[in-house]
Design a protein around this motif. Structure first.
Motif, PDB file in Angstrom:
ATOM      1  N   ARG A 125       0.821  -1.214   0.000  1.00  0.00           N
ATOM      2  CA  ARG A 125       0.000   0.000   0.000  1.00  0.00           C
ATOM      3  C   ARG A 125       0.855   1.264   0.000  1.00  0.00           C
ATOM      4  N   CYS A 126       2.011   1.221   0.672  1.00  0.00           N
ATOM      5  CA  CYS A 126       2.912   2.374   0.680  1.00  0.00           C
ATOM      6  C   CYS A 126       3.282   2.797  -0.741  1.00  0.00           C
ATOM      7  N   ALA A 127       3.394   1.837  -1.633  1.00  0.00           N
ATOM      8  CA  ALA A 127       3.827   2.118  -2.997  1.00  0.00           C
ATOM      9  C   ALA A 127       2.761   2.793  -3.840  1.00  0.00           C
ATOM     10  N   VAL A 128       1.493   2.688  -3.427  1.00  0.00           N
ATOM     11  CA  VAL A 128       0.406   3.188  -4.278  1.00  0.00           C
ATOM     12  C   VAL A 128      -0.537   4.148  -3.566  1.00  0.00           C
ATOM     13  N   GLU A 129      -0.438   4.263  -2.240  1.00  0.00           N
ATOM     14  CA  GLU A 129      -1.358   5.120  -1.478  1.00  0.00           C
ATOM     15  C   GLU A 129      -1.220   6.588  -1.899  1.00  0.00           C
ATOM     16  N   PRO A 130      -2.322   7.226  -2.350  1.00  0.00           N
ATOM     17  CA  PRO A 130      -2.217   8.597  -2.854  1.00  0.00           C
ATOM     18  C   PRO A 130      -2.200   9.686  -1.778  1.00  0.00           C
ATOM     19  N   GLU A 131      -2.687   9.379  -0.573  1.00  0.00           N
ATOM     20  CA  GLU A 131      -2.806  10.402   0.467  1.00  0.00           C
ATOM     21  C   GLU A 131      -1.601  10.375   1.404  1.00  0.00           C
ATOM     22  N   PHE A 132      -0.972  11.540   1.582  1.00  0.00           N
ATOM     23  CA  PHE A 132       0.221  11.627   2.423  1.00  0.00           C
ATOM     24  C   PHE A 132      -0.046  11.146   3.851  1.00  0.00           C
ATOM     25  N   PHE A 133      -1.154  11.607   4.447  1.00  0.00           N
ATOM     26  CA  PHE A 133      -1.396  11.270   5.850  1.00  0.00           C
ATOM     27  C   PHE A 133      -1.666   9.786   6.040  1.00  0.00           C
ATOM     28  N   VAL A 134      -2.206   9.128   5.017  1.00  0.00           N
ATOM     29  CA  VAL A 134      -2.406   7.674   5.110  1.00  0.00           C
ATOM     30  C   VAL A 134      -1.059   6.967   4.965  1.00  0.00           C
ATOM     31  N   ARG A 135      -0.221   7.454   4.033  1.00  0.00           N
ATOM     32  CA  ARG A 135       1.108   6.850   3.885  1.00  0.00           C
ATOM     33  C   ARG A 135       1.894   6.954   5.185  1.00  0.00           C
ATOM     34  N   ASP A 136       1.774   8.098   5.857  1.00  0.00           N
ATOM     35  CA  ASP A 136       2.489   8.274   7.114  1.00  0.00           C
ATOM     36  C   ASP A 136       1.996   7.287   8.170  1.00  0.00           C
ATOM     37  N   GLU A 154      10.726  -0.150  -9.550  1.00  0.00           N
ATOM     38  CA  GLU A 154      10.680   0.831 -10.632  1.00  0.00           C
ATOM     39  C   GLU A 154       9.737   1.982 -10.293  1.00  0.00           C
ATOM     40  N   ARG A 155       8.884   1.794  -9.296  1.00  0.00           N
ATOM     41  CA  ARG A 155       7.927   2.823  -8.900  1.00  0.00           C
ATOM     42  C   ARG A 155       8.586   3.782  -7.908  1.00  0.00           C
ATOM     43  N   ALA A 156       8.650   5.059  -8.264  1.00  0.00           N
ATOM     44  CA  ALA A 156       9.326   6.050  -7.425  1.00  0.00           C
ATOM     45  C   ALA A 156       8.723   6.122  -6.025  1.00  0.00           C
ATOM     46  N   GLN A 157       7.407   6.089  -5.914  1.00  0.00           N
ATOM     47  CA  GLN A 157       6.780   6.186  -4.595  1.00  0.00           C
ATOM     48  C   GLN A 157       7.159   5.004  -3.714  1.00  0.00           C
ATOM     49  N   ALA A 158       7.321   3.833  -4.300  1.00  0.00           N
ATOM     50  CA  ALA A 158       7.739   2.668  -3.526  1.00  0.00           C
ATOM     51  C   ALA A 158       9.121   2.893  -2.939  1.00  0.00           C
ATOM     52  N   ARG A 159      10.029   3.446  -3.747  1.00  0.00           N
ATOM     53  CA  ARG A 159      11.388   3.702  -3.269  1.00  0.00           C
ATOM     54  C   ARG A 159      11.398   4.784  -2.183  1.00  0.00           C
ATOM     55  N   SER A 160      10.688   5.876  -2.436  1.00  0.00           N
ATOM     56  CA  SER A 160      10.722   6.987  -1.479  1.00  0.00           C
ATOM     57  C   SER A 160      10.073   6.613  -0.158  1.00  0.00           C
ATOM     58  N   GLN A 161       8.965   5.894  -0.200  1.00  0.00           N
ATOM     59  CA  GLN A 161       8.292   5.545   1.048  1.00  0.00           C
ATOM     60  C   GLN A 161       9.073   4.488   1.822  1.00  0.00           C
ATOM     61  N   ALA A 162       9.728   3.583   1.107  1.00  0.00           N
ATOM     62  CA  ALA A 162      10.571   2.590   1.782  1.00  0.00           C
ATOM     63  C   ALA A 162      11.743   3.279   2.479  1.00  0.00           C
ATOM     64  N   LEU A 163      12.340   4.252   1.815  1.00  0.00           N
ATOM     65  CA  LEU A 163      13.430   5.015   2.436  1.00  0.00           C
ATOM     66  C   LEU A 163      12.936   5.775   3.658  1.00  0.00           C
ATOM     67  N   HIS A 164      11.783   6.399   3.540  1.00  0.00           N
ATOM     68  CA  HIS A 164      11.198   7.128   4.663  1.00  0.00           C
ATOM     69  C   HIS A 164      10.964   6.195   5.849  1.00  0.00           C
ATOM     70  N   THR A 165      10.433   5.028   5.569  1.00  0.00           N
ATOM     71  CA  THR A 165      10.145   4.065   6.639  1.00  0.00           C
ATOM     72  C   THR A 165      11.426   3.539   7.268  1.00  0.00           C
ATOM     73  N   LEU A 166      12.423   3.263   6.454  1.00  0.00           N
ATOM     74  CA  LEU A 166      13.716   2.803   6.983  1.00  0.00           C
ATOM     75  C   LEU A 166      14.339   3.859   7.891  1.00  0.00           C
ATOM     76  N   SER A 167      14.178   5.131   7.536  1.00  0.00           N
ATOM     77  CA  SER A 167      14.729   6.190   8.388  1.00  0.00           C
ATOM     78  C   SER A 167      14.010   6.241   9.723  1.00  0.00           C
TER      79      SER A 167
END
Length: 222
Positions: free
Chosen positions: A47-58, A83-96
């Motif tokens: 879901r992190c890779a496709v969720e459109p709402e910032f507050f839900v991703r958080d 290959e999906r940018a949001q998947a990479r960015s959200q995974a990095l955010h979560t790892l941090s």
């Protein structure tokens, strides 16, 4: 054959995470984080890779941090190759947010210089939080290659990341100030100003840097 109630609850939560209403998805992510279960991890990451709402991703990220790092970190590292940018960015955010230093080797130069600004910003934040002692200068050198990049939000994010590394960035910034690109020189001056005076504010530092670049100065001390 009747499905056990526990499995039924898992399926219900998974469906809620895909609901068309963001409020339902938000409550589902909160519920999953409140009652962690390793069976949810794959779905949360998906879901992190496709969720459109910032507050839900958080909230999805928060739910992942509630699960054991031994389960989440390997899956998140896999997402860094997506290959999906949001998947990479959200995974990095979560790892941090998880802060497990085993993730450090996966924060590659390719991610730190990713063409997508959100991926790059997430990589900068994660790298600064996870960099091992003694490797700050190497990280700063890579980050400095991004000076002058993007709009205000991206430049501010990079300055903050560099400032967080401390005095090790000074010689790298001084070298950038002497370079041929006015945008890079300006950004380097801004970053050094923020290092010296964190309370100065980004906009003030930008205006001061513009003045110095226009005058052909770098602000370097003898």
């Amino acid at each position: 054959m009747t499905m056990p109630e526990e499995d039924t609850n898992v399926m219900r939560a998974v469906r809620a995470l895909e609901n068309g209403a963001s409020s339902v998805r938000l409550r589902a992510a909160m519920a999953v984080g409140t009652s962690p279960d390793p069976r949810f991890v794959d779905k949360l990451i998906e879901r992190c890779a496709v969720e459109p709402e910032f507050f839900v991703r958080d909230m999805l990220t928060w739910a992942l941090t509630r699960h054991p790092a031994s389960v989440t970190v390997p899956r998140l590292l896999d997402e860094l190759r997506s290959e999906r940018a949001q998947a990479r960015s959200q995974a990095l955010h979560t790892l941090s947010k998880i802060g497990d230093r085993r993730a450090w080797p996966a924060i590659t130069r390719a991610l730190l210089t990713d063409a997508d600004d959100e991926v790059a910003r997430s990589a900068w934040r994660a790298a600064v939080g996870l960099v091992p002692e003694g490797e700050e200068a190497g990280l700063a050198a890579v980050l400095a290659t991004q000076l002058g990049r993007g709009a205000r939000e991206t430049r501010l994010s990079l300055s903050r990341a560099l400032v967080a590394l401390g005095e090790v960035i000074v010689p790298i910034l001084r070298a950038a100030m002497a370079g041929p690109d006015a945008r890079v020189r300006q950004h380097a001056i801004v970053t050094e100003r923020l290092l010296r005076d964190p309370d100065a504010g980004f906009e003030f530092a930008v205006e001061e840097a513009k003045r110095l670049v226009a005058l052909g100065e770098t602000g370097q001390e003898g």
